[in-house]
Design an enzyme around this catalytic site. Structure first.
Site, PDB file in Angstrom:
ATOM      1  N   GLY A 220       0.827  -1.203   0.000  1.00  0.00           N
ATOM      2  CA  GLY A 220       0.000   0.000   0.000  1.00  0.00           C
ATOM      3  C   GLY A 220       0.855   1.243   0.000  1.00  0.00           C
ATOM      4  O   GLY A 220       2.054   1.190   0.320  1.00  0.00           O
TER       5      GLY A 220
ATOM      6  N   CYS B 104       5.224  -6.160   1.798  1.00  0.00           N
ATOM      7  CA  CYS B 104       5.575  -4.737   1.791  1.00  0.00           C
ATOM      8  C   CYS B 104       4.835  -4.007   2.914  1.00  0.00           C
ATOM      9  O   CYS B 104       5.144  -4.209   4.087  1.00  0.00           O
ATOM     10  CB  CYS B 104       5.297  -4.123   0.420  1.00  0.00           C
ATOM     11  SG  CYS B 104       6.207  -2.577   0.147  1.00  0.00           S
ATOM     12  N   TYR B 105       3.834  -3.160   2.605  1.00  0.00           N
ATOM     13  CA  TYR B 105       3.068  -2.514   3.674  1.00  0.00           C
ATOM     14  C   TYR B 105       2.477  -3.567   4.605  1.00  0.00           C
ATOM     15  O   TYR B 105       2.377  -3.359   5.824  1.00  0.00           O
ATOM     16  CB  TYR B 105       1.958  -1.652   3.075  1.00  0.00           C
ATOM     17  CG  TYR B 105       1.146  -0.874   4.094  1.00  0.00           C
ATOM     18  CD1 TYR B 105       1.419   0.458   4.362  1.00  0.00           C
ATOM     19  CD2 TYR B 105       0.095  -1.478   4.787  1.00  0.00           C
ATOM     20  CE1 TYR B 105       0.677   1.175   5.302  1.00  0.00           C
ATOM     21  CE2 TYR B 105      -0.658  -0.782   5.728  1.00  0.00           C
ATOM     22  CZ  TYR B 105      -0.360   0.550   5.984  1.00  0.00           C
ATOM     23  OH  TYR B 105      -1.099   1.253   6.912  1.00  0.00           O
TER      24      TYR B 105
ATOM     25  N   HIS C  20       8.074  -7.648  -3.321  1.00  0.00           N
ATOM     26  CA  HIS C  20       6.841  -8.045  -3.997  1.00  0.00           C
ATOM     27  C   HIS C  20       7.049  -9.323  -4.813  1.00  0.00           C
ATOM     28  O   HIS C  20       7.492  -9.264  -5.959  1.00  0.00           O
ATOM     29  CB  HIS C  20       6.359  -6.919  -4.916  1.00  0.00           C
ATOM     30  CG  HIS C  20       5.855  -5.716  -4.190  1.00  0.00           C
ATOM     31  ND1 HIS C  20       4.541  -5.591  -3.778  1.00  0.00           N
ATOM     32  CD2 HIS C  20       6.495  -4.585  -3.778  1.00  0.00           C
ATOM     33  CE1 HIS C  20       4.392  -4.443  -3.155  1.00  0.00           C
ATOM     34  NE2 HIS C  20       5.555  -3.809  -3.138  1.00  0.00           N
TER      35      HIS C  20
ATOM     36  N   GLU D 200       4.776 -11.043  -6.140  1.00  0.00           N
ATOM     37  CA  GLU D 200       3.683 -11.207  -7.094  1.00  0.00           C
ATOM     38  C   GLU D 200       3.977 -10.628  -8.477  1.00  0.00           C
ATOM     39  O   GLU D 200       3.284 -10.952  -9.450  1.00  0.00           O
ATOM     40  CB  GLU D 200       2.393 -10.580  -6.541  1.00  0.00           C
ATOM     41  CG  GLU D 200       2.381  -9.064  -6.446  1.00  0.00           C
ATOM     42  CD  GLU D 200       2.949  -8.511  -5.146  1.00  0.00           C
ATOM     43  OE1 GLU D 200       2.626  -7.368  -4.785  1.00  0.00           O
ATOM     44  OE2 GLU D 200       3.741  -9.224  -4.498  1.00  0.00           O
TER      45      GLU D 200
ATOM     46  N   GLY E 191     -18.444 -11.349 -27.641  1.00  0.00           N
ATOM     47  CA  GLY E 191     -17.100 -11.395 -27.089  1.00  0.00           C
ATOM     48  C   GLY E 191     -16.946 -12.595 -26.172  1.00  0.00           C
ATOM     49  O   GLY E 191     -17.919 -13.275 -25.838  1.00  0.00           O
TER      50      GLY E 191
ATOM     51  N   ASP F 270     -16.371 -12.909 -22.960  1.00  0.00           N
ATOM     52  CA  ASP F 270     -17.069 -12.883 -21.676  1.00  0.00           C
ATOM     53  C   ASP F 270     -18.552 -13.215 -21.832  1.00  0.00           C
ATOM     54  O   ASP F 270     -19.093 -14.070 -21.128  1.00  0.00           O
ATOM     55  CB  ASP F 270     -16.907 -11.511 -21.005  1.00  0.00           C
ATOM     56  CG  ASP F 270     -15.457 -11.140 -20.790  1.00  0.00           C
ATOM     57  OD1 ASP F 270     -14.626 -12.056 -20.687  1.00  0.00           O
ATOM     58  OD2 ASP F 270     -15.154  -9.937 -20.726  1.00  0.00           O
ATOM     59  N   SER F 271     -19.214 -12.517 -22.766  1.00  0.00           N
ATOM     60  CA  SER F 271     -20.652 -12.759 -22.920  1.00  0.00           C
ATOM     61  C   SER F 271     -20.917 -14.133 -23.514  1.00  0.00           C
ATOM     62  O   SER F 271     -21.933 -14.764 -23.198  1.00  0.00           O
ATOM     63  CB  SER F 271     -21.287 -11.668 -23.793  1.00  0.00           C
ATOM     64  OG  SER F 271     -20.866 -11.754 -25.137  1.00  0.00           O
ATOM     65  N   THR F 272     -20.003 -14.636 -24.352  1.00  0.00           N
ATOM     66  CA  THR F 272     -20.179 -15.972 -24.919  1.00  0.00           C
ATOM     67  C   THR F 272     -20.101 -17.039 -23.834  1.00  0.00           C
ATOM     68  O   THR F 272     -20.956 -17.927 -23.749  1.00  0.00           O
ATOM     69  CB  THR F 272     -19.109 -16.249 -25.991  1.00  0.00           C
ATOM     70  OG1 THR F 272     -19.275 -15.329 -27.077  1.00  0.00           O
ATOM     71  CG2 THR F 272     -19.219 -17.676 -26.532  1.00  0.00           C
TER      72      THR F 272
ATOM     73  N   ARG G 224     -20.332   7.728 -26.195  1.00  0.00           N
ATOM     74  CA  ARG G 224     -20.534   6.604 -25.290  1.00  0.00           C
ATOM     75  C   ARG G 224     -21.891   6.697 -24.593  1.00  0.00           C
ATOM     76  O   ARG G 224     -22.592   5.694 -24.437  1.00  0.00           O
ATOM     77  CB  ARG G 224     -19.408   6.576 -24.239  1.00  0.00           C
ATOM     78  CG  ARG G 224     -18.055   6.134 -24.784  1.00  0.00           C
ATOM     79  CD  ARG G 224     -16.980   6.243 -23.714  1.00  0.00           C
ATOM     80  NE  ARG G 224     -15.679   5.789 -24.215  1.00  0.00           N
ATOM     81  CZ  ARG G 224     -15.234   4.547 -24.140  1.00  0.00           C
ATOM     82  NH1 ARG G 224     -15.989   3.623 -23.586  1.00  0.00           N
ATOM     83  NH2 ARG G 224     -14.055   4.224 -24.600  1.00  0.00           N
TER      84      ARG G 224
ATOM     85  N   LYS H 133      -9.680 -12.524 -16.694  1.00  0.00           N
ATOM     86  CA  LYS H 133      -9.877 -12.786 -18.119  1.00  0.00           C
ATOM     87  C   LYS H 133      -9.267 -14.115 -18.548  1.00  0.00           C
ATOM     88  O   LYS H 133      -9.886 -14.877 -19.300  1.00  0.00           O
ATOM     89  CB  LYS H 133      -9.278 -11.638 -18.936  1.00  0.00           C
ATOM     90  CG  LYS H 133      -9.333 -11.838 -20.447  1.00  0.00           C
ATOM     91  CD  LYS H 133     -10.739 -11.718 -21.001  1.00  0.00           C
ATOM     92  CE  LYS H 133     -11.147 -10.276 -21.105  1.00  0.00           C
ATOM     93  NZ  LYS H 133     -12.451 -10.112 -21.805  1.00  0.00           N
TER      94      LYS H 133
END
Length: 538
Positions: A70, A101-102, A190, A192, A247, A249-251, A318, A394
């Site tokens: 953080g 870390c933090y 870190h 990660e 796409g 995700d929706s598929t 948009r 994803k």
């Protein structure tokens, strides 16, 4: 629908009995990466605010707790801390804790160590070496010295009682600490991030070896769990609505819902006139014939394009498209309800990074661009959300898609924005400009697949610029549009770099687009990274 109401409605169907690693977020830019690395070990985890209520955590089977990094200093007034009630829960259940870390500084601060500003900040690569005589399980199968990524200004000057140092650098003697009696470990670096090559090994040592988590987080089990739970939730006669774009995700979400309730799932594809070339017909064929999804298409292209006449501001584009989409979707939802009966649920393809934005300690990020999604549907629809992908990243959605037997081309499709090509046409959107961009976009994608680069690229598209340039074609002068190709490589879409597409592929792409697409006589390649640029131009 307000954010609080959205979060209340969108609570997943999730199984509280599923063991999990809880990651408490102190506002680090890397918190989502911790979650990704744990998931890569096939261990289920969830991200919570560091100030999460202890009662919420108490509902879950916690295998381990990881405290993120953080931007604050633990000793400053107003700095975030884990509540005493949460610490009591952790200690009463003897849950292993890893502070990063933090997070390590929080451990030290809470249990009597001393954290102060270092003489110098430490950012970037650093060599960590084991403290002589210490054989920590954290470093199993790791050499005596290894590279890790540092990003801190404060450091630990004295360890709390019961802790001992197990790792150090040339700049700090306490970069890895442990207390075996209380089952607590801390790291100043870190593990990660990708710049820590052995970070995944270290995290595996903590999550699996020390905490004893079972690496059984597999997509087929997840799919079956969702199917069983949604059947119980919706019931034998319930119906579910869903917007489908085609796409990944929706598929995947649509296929999952279809496996659960069949034709009682009603999918709607809205053609806003700004889809890719032949996209509507291709999605209809693929979803209906290959995936068995009950999908209807609404051609509202003229309606959208009429509303976009004269509009050049990207945010206004948009909002027009998002608002009109809602109107069209509500009209279709009303038709479906008249034909099939009441629908109480709405399918939404929210992913875990979207959820992280809402539960992060820092709260929702500043609006860079308005995002178009079904989450903006008005409360008047009175629908409850079902979000089968809201626990997934994803790459996990793609893994799930493959496990469901969805074809590779669909699973690996690049993200496509809700407003479609409208935000890839800089300036006014007209039917003629959409047609030009559709043709150029189709050639670009075809060449990326043909040359074997499509899968290596995170997102690729063509942008039609509000600029014309002089050219020569057939011994004659032309004055036509300029287009730009944008290809980026990224894993999380939060940062990205331009993809180093070979010159010969660029050359073929340029030649084909300029020769085959009437209206373009010059092609450029975008070599900006994110940040400072965004992936999309608008």
């Amino acid at each position: 629908m307000g954010e609080e109401e959205y979060l209340k409605q969108s609570s997943r169907l999730g199984n509280l009995d599923r063991p999990q690693v809880a990651i408490l977020d102190f506002g680090s830019q890397y918190s989502h990466l911790i979650a990704r690395r744990v998931r890569e070990l096939h261990v289920y985890c969830e991200l919570y605010s560091c100030q999460v209520d202890a009662a919420e955590l108490a509902q879950h089977q916690l295998t381990a707790v990881i405290l993120s990094g953080g931007p604050n200093s633990v000793y400053e007034e107003g700095a975030p801390h884990v509540s005493p009630e949460t610490w009591k829960l952790i200690q009463d259940r003897r849950i292993p804790v890893l502070g990063i870390c933090y997070g390590m500084q929080e451990l030290a601060h809470v249990f009597g160590g001393r954290v102060e500003a270092g003489l110098k900040h430490e950012y970037g690569k650093a060599m960590v070496h084991r403290v002589e005589g210490c054989d920590s399980q954290l470093f199993a199968d790791m050499p005596s010295e290894f590279q890790m990524w540092m990003s801190h200004g404060d450091k630990l000057h004295a360890v709390p009682d019961g802790f001992k140092a197990v790792g150090a650098t040339a700049n700090a003697e306490y970069v890895a600490i442990e207390n075996l009696a209380t089952r607590m470990w801390g790291l100043q670096f870190h593990p990660e991030v990708t710049h820590s090559p052995l970070g995944k090994t270290l995290l595996r040592n903590f999550v699996i070896t020390i905490a004893g988590a079972t690496p059984d987080w597999v997509m087929t089990d997840y799919a079956q769990e969702f199917i069983e739970e949604v059947r119980a939730k919706v019931g034998p006669d319930g119906h579910v609505l869903g917007a489908v774009s085609g796409g990944v995700d929706s598929t995947v979400a649509a296929v999952l819902m279809t496996r659960a309730i069949g034709d009682r799932f009603h999918a709607v594809l809205v053609d806003n006139g700004c889809l890719r070339k032949d996209e509507a017909s291709a999605v209809l064929k693929r979803m209906r014939e290959d995936c068995g999804v009950n999908l209807r298409c609404v051609d509202a292209s003229d309606r959208f394009l009429d509303l976009l006449k004269g509009v050049t501001d990207p945010e206004k584009k948009r909002k027009i498209i998002g608002g009109t989409f809602i109107d069209v979707f509500q009209e279709e939802a009303a038709k479906i309800e008249r034909e099939s009966g009441p629908c109480q649920y709405l399918l939404q393809g929210t992913l875990y990074p979207d959820v992280i934005e809402s539960i992060s300690y820092k709260g929702p990020s500043a609006t860079i661009k308005t995002h178009h999604n079904v989450g903006g549907l008005p409360a008047s629809m009175n629908l409850k959300l079902i979000e089968p992908l809201r626990e997934l990243f994803k790459d996990e959605v793609r893994e799930l898609g493959m496990a469901l037997g969805i074809d590779e081309a669909s699973v690996w499709r690049h993200p496509f924005p809700g407003p479609g090509l409208a935000i890839r046409i800089i300036g006014e959107v007209t039917a003629e400009r959409v047609k030009i961009l559709q043709e150029a976009d189709a050639i670009m994608i075809e060449e990326l697949w043909r040359s074997g680069h499509y899968r290596a690229i995170g997102q690729a598209f063509v942008v039609l610029l509000p600029v014309k340039s002089v050219g020569v074609m057939g011994d004659g002068r032309t004055y036509e549009n300029v287009a730009a190709v944008r290809c980026v490589e990224t894993t999380d879409y939060m940062t990205a770099d331009f993809y180093h597409l070979p010159y010969d592929v660029m050359g073929t792409m340029s030649s084909r687009i300029i020769n085959e697409v009437r209206g373009i006589n010059r092609l450029c390649y975008d070599i900006s990274s994110k940040p400072p640029a965004t992936i999309e131009w608008e």
